[in-house]
Design an enzyme around this catalytic site. Structure first.
Site, PDB file in Angstrom:
ATOM      1  CG  ASP A 110      -2.861   0.358   1.211  1.00 46.39           C
ATOM      2  OD1 ASP A 110      -2.378   1.936   0.987  1.00 46.39           O
ATOM      3  OD2 ASP A 110      -3.478  -0.249   2.135  1.00 46.39           O
ATOM      4  CG  ASP A 212      -4.515   5.507   0.937  1.00 48.91           C
ATOM      5  OD1 ASP A 212      -5.344   5.402   1.228  1.00 48.91           O
ATOM      6  OD2 ASP A 212      -4.268   6.883   1.637  1.00 48.91           O
ATOM      7  CD  GLU A 271      -8.823   4.689  -1.356  1.00 45.53           C
ATOM      8  OE1 GLU A 271      -9.596   4.774  -0.576  1.00 45.53           O
ATOM      9  OE2 GLU A 271      -8.028   5.633  -1.066  1.00 45.53           O
ATOM     10  CG  HIS A 333      -8.393  -0.460   4.739  1.00 41.62           C
ATOM     11  ND1 HIS A 333      -8.623  -1.177   4.006  1.00 41.62           N
ATOM     12  CD2 HIS A 333      -8.171   0.266   5.481  1.00 41.62           C
ATOM     13  CE1 HIS A 333      -7.918   0.128   3.333  1.00 41.62           C
ATOM     14  NE2 HIS A 333      -7.511   1.289   4.751  1.00 41.62           N
ATOM     15  CG  ASP A 334     -11.152   3.177   4.563  1.00 39.41           C
ATOM     16  OD1 ASP A 334     -10.562   3.005   5.202  1.00 39.41           O
ATOM     17  OD2 ASP A 334     -10.435   3.344   2.882  1.00 39.41           O
TER      18      ASP A 334
HETATM   19  O1  TEU Z   1      -8.701   5.912   2.064  1.00 43.25           O
HETATM   20  C1  TEU Z   1      -9.475   7.759   1.610  1.00 43.25           C
HETATM   21  C2  TEU Z   1     -10.887   7.790   1.007  1.00 43.25           C
HETATM   22  O2  TEU Z   1     -11.502   8.247   0.275  1.00 43.25           O
HETATM   23  C3  TEU Z   1     -11.233   7.953   2.878  1.00 43.25           C
HETATM   24  O3  TEU Z   1     -12.444   8.798   2.674  1.00 43.25           O
HETATM   25  C4  TEU Z   1     -12.723   6.398   3.316  1.00 43.25           C
HETATM   26  O4  TEU Z   1     -13.745   6.920   1.723  1.00 43.25           O
HETATM   27  C5  TEU Z   1     -12.625   6.850   4.410  1.00 43.25           C
HETATM   28  O5  TEU Z   1     -11.572   5.864   4.851  1.00 43.25           O
HETATM   29  C6  TEU Z   1     -14.491   6.491   5.237  1.00 43.25           C
HETATM   30  O6  TEU Z   1     -14.362   5.293   4.795  1.00 43.25           O
HETATM   31  C7  TEU Z   1      -7.410   6.238   2.230  1.00 43.25           C
HETATM   32  C8  TEU Z   1      -7.545   4.747   2.865  1.00 43.25           C
HETATM   33  O7  TEU Z   1      -8.189   3.406   2.757  1.00 43.25           O
HETATM   34  C9  TEU Z   1      -7.589   4.776   4.896  1.00 43.25           C
HETATM   35  O8  TEU Z   1      -7.602   4.044   5.588  1.00 43.25           O
HETATM   36  C10 TEU Z   1      -7.139   5.972   4.892  1.00 43.25           C
HETATM   37  O9  TEU Z   1      -7.675   6.643   6.130  1.00 43.25           O
HETATM   38  C11 TEU Z   1      -7.513   7.912   4.321  1.00 43.25           C
HETATM   39  O10 TEU Z   1      -6.701   7.168   2.366  1.00 43.25           O
HETATM   40  C12 TEU Z   1      -6.387   8.325   4.541  1.00 43.25           C
HETATM   41  O11 TEU Z   1      -5.007   7.822   4.545  1.00 43.25           O
END
Ligand code: TEU
Ligand code: CA
Length: 551
Positions: A110, A212, A271, A333-334
């Site tokens: 990542d 990311d 992403e 994970h989000d």
């Molecule tokens: O997420 C980017 C992102 O678009 C986030 O706004 C996401 O929608 C958010 O986690 C709400 O669900 C990436 C990573 O996947 C995330 O884990 C990180 O926290 C973020 O970037 C910052 O690096």
């Protein structure tokens, strides 16, 4: 390296099945309650051991393992060329990579490009003075006047995007947490430094990167105010016209793609929560000059509805330029785990099974999020058990991210076989039924269905690299599509997927063109699998079927 079978001219990442590991939560080897690299290595055979007993995935995506203060659980990196001691050492990483490759399992990292931790030496230097060597490496600005921030921009994780730095007497920009200052990608030395990071890992043997938050990289450095729009909180109450989705980001992606000419095997996966007219598809560039694969949040957030999936096929997949390739992702994970997103009533299991059929037969590269193959649910956590600042901030109004990050459930024992100590997040309640050990021996489990589908997919050119077309059926709650591929011997392989998204039995009238075939599997354990198909097929509520069409 053993790859999934492929039609000549296609790349490994088109036919591969990816598996996302959240390192905190996969397997703890030393009892500190936090997953680690040795833990992952000890479970590689679960992912792939060359026999049908294993899951059979082709590649692993590791969420960040770099040294980090862990304010955003690794997405705040303080050193890009090392491993956080919680997870192990660089030599543990090399060993994991070697063992993975020995099994034909590729590994991608990542890469967090938009921001670093505020503890990264680059930022420590940058914040120290306006004349320091790295003064321009981050996004610094003067206030509009005393006590007025440079712009109205709001951060994704709440509050203003600007924080005052007293030493330098300026504001710095952070699109996420204030512990995650945004790099200035319009400053060439930043790109050079980050491309060195990419080479560092590629030279070590990694097979590519998940990038990311890429659509945040470019911003309008004149800091104009974002226009107002209706929304439920600060971040969504403005149109992000100037703080993300800027055209310059595509130049940056092109540079990174060019770097890969020295590493032709490597894959770039973006992403992109892009809001621009081209949406995430814009990050494929011309199809061969930006990213190979791009995640699309529309599918990742979609409820269980046939029309949404149909729209994904008509709008998103068709927007991808030739040379690009779709991704199929339901969970990460989000987001809340998709099994709960699709509805929490009694038929959740049936929906999870039908979703598995979609995951492995829709046109694109599937990404599984650890534990979804077990049917892991969002854990019900109490406020004091939460760890993620974003989850805490919007608790209990938003589901947040911690409920989908609880430890992998390996068996029915104490702490689900994840750790001998106290896990960093509690084990979800259903671990006594939903775990690897029990599901592996039950042919009707979700895990067994995942294995079967992955095997089925691996054996089929149509399902991996084939084209796709929607098949019209009268039932609007059902989605039917055909995948087809021309084989080397001149014949055509054709596969039909049908999924009933409704809670009632539906009669599907099968068009003449797909009438000859045989049912390869049903996601409904009570259904009779084998046999020819008939003009009118009865699909049980939330049932999916995979049919091989015979010419
Ligand atoms: O997420 C980017 C992102 O678009 C986030 O706004 C996401 O929608 C958010 O986690 C709400 O669900 C990436 C990573 O996947 C995330 O884990 C990180 O926290 C973020 O970037 C910052 O690096
Ligand atoms: Ca550990």
């Amino acid at each position: 390296m053993v790859d999934a079978p492929r039609v000549p001219g296609n790349s490994w990442w088109q036919s591969a099945v990816f598996y996302q590991i959240y390192p905190w939560s996969f397997k703890d080897s030393n009892g500190d309650g936090i997953g680690d690299l040795q833990g992952i290595q000890s479970r590689l055979n679960y992912l792939r051991d060359g026999t049908p007993a294993s899951l059979g995935v082709d590649a692993v995506w590791l969420s960040p393992i770099y040294p980090s203060p862990m304010k955003d659980f690794g997405y705040d990196v303080s050193d890009y060329c090392s491993v956080d001691p919680r997870f192990g050492t660089l030599s543990d990483f090399d060993s994991l990579l070697r063992e993975a490759h020995r099994r034909g399992l590729r590994v991608i990292m990542d890469l967090v490009l938009n921001h670093t931790s505020d503890q990264h030496p680059w930022f420590i230097d940058s914040r120290s003075s306006r004349n320091s060597p790295k003064a321009d490496w981050y996004c610094w600005a003067d206030g509009r006047s005393l006590f007025r921030r440079p712009s109205n921009w709001n951060a994704r994780f709440g509050g203003s995007s600007w924080t005052w730095e007293p030493t330098r007497r300026q504001y710095y920009l952070h699109s996420f947490l204030k512990k995650q200052p945004d790099l200035n990608w319009q400053h060439p030395p930043v790109r050079e430094a980050m491309w060195d990071v990419a080479r560092f890992w590629l030279d070590r043997g990694v097979d590519g990167f998940r990038l990311d938050a890429i659509n945040w990289l470019g911003k309008d450095l004149r800091w104009p105010d974002n226009p107002f729009r209706f929304g439920w909180r600060g971040y969504t109450r403005q149109e992000h016209r100037y703080d993300r989705d800027q055209p310059v980001t595509h130049e940056i992606m092109k540079e990174l793609r060019q770097l890969l000419s020295a590493y032709p095997h490597a894959v770039l996966i973006g992403e992109a929560a892009a809001d621009t007219p081209g949406g995430p598809a814009a990050f494929y560039g011309q199809g061969d000059d930006e990213l190979h694969l791009v995640f699309d949040f529309r599918l990742l957030k979609s409820p269980w509805r046939a029309d949404r999936f149909r729209q994904f096929l008509t709008d998103h997949v068709s927007a991808i330029p030739k040379g690009g390739w779709a991704t199929i992702v339901f969970s990460n994970h989000d987001q809340p785990r998709h099994i709960d997103r699709y509805g929490q009533d009694g038929d959740a299991d049936a929906r999870a099974r039908a979703a598995a059929l979609l995951l492995f037969t829709l046109p694109g590269t599937p990404f599984l999020y650890y534990g979804e193959e077990l049917g892991m649910r969002n854990a019900k956590l109490r406020y004091r058990e939460l760890r993620d600042p974003y989850t805490k901030r919007f608790w209990p109004f938003r589901p947040g991210r911690d409920p989908a990050r609880t430890p992998m459930q390996w068996d029915a024992s104490y702490q689900a076989g994840f750790t001998t100590g106290r896990p960093w997040l509690p084990i979800a309640a259903q671990s006594a039924e939903l775990n690897v050990a029990d599901e592996a021996t039950d042919p009707r489990s979700l895990l067994s269905l995942y294995k079967r589908l992955i095997e089925q997919r691996r054996a089929s050119h149509a399902l991996t690299v084939g084209g796709c077309s929607l098949v019209q059926a009268e039932a609007s709650d059902c989605l039917l599509y055909e995948r087809m591929a021309q084989l080397e011997d001149g014949t055509t392989e054709r596969m039909l997927t049908m999924v009933n998204f409704s809670e009632r039995q539906v009669d599907v009238t099968v068009p003449q063109s797909v009438l000859h075939g045989r049912v390869l599997l049903s996601t409904n354990p009570a259904s009779v699998d084998a046999g020819r198909i008939s003009r009118c097929m009865k699909l049980a509520p939330n049932e999916g079927r995979l049919i091989q069409i015979l010419n």
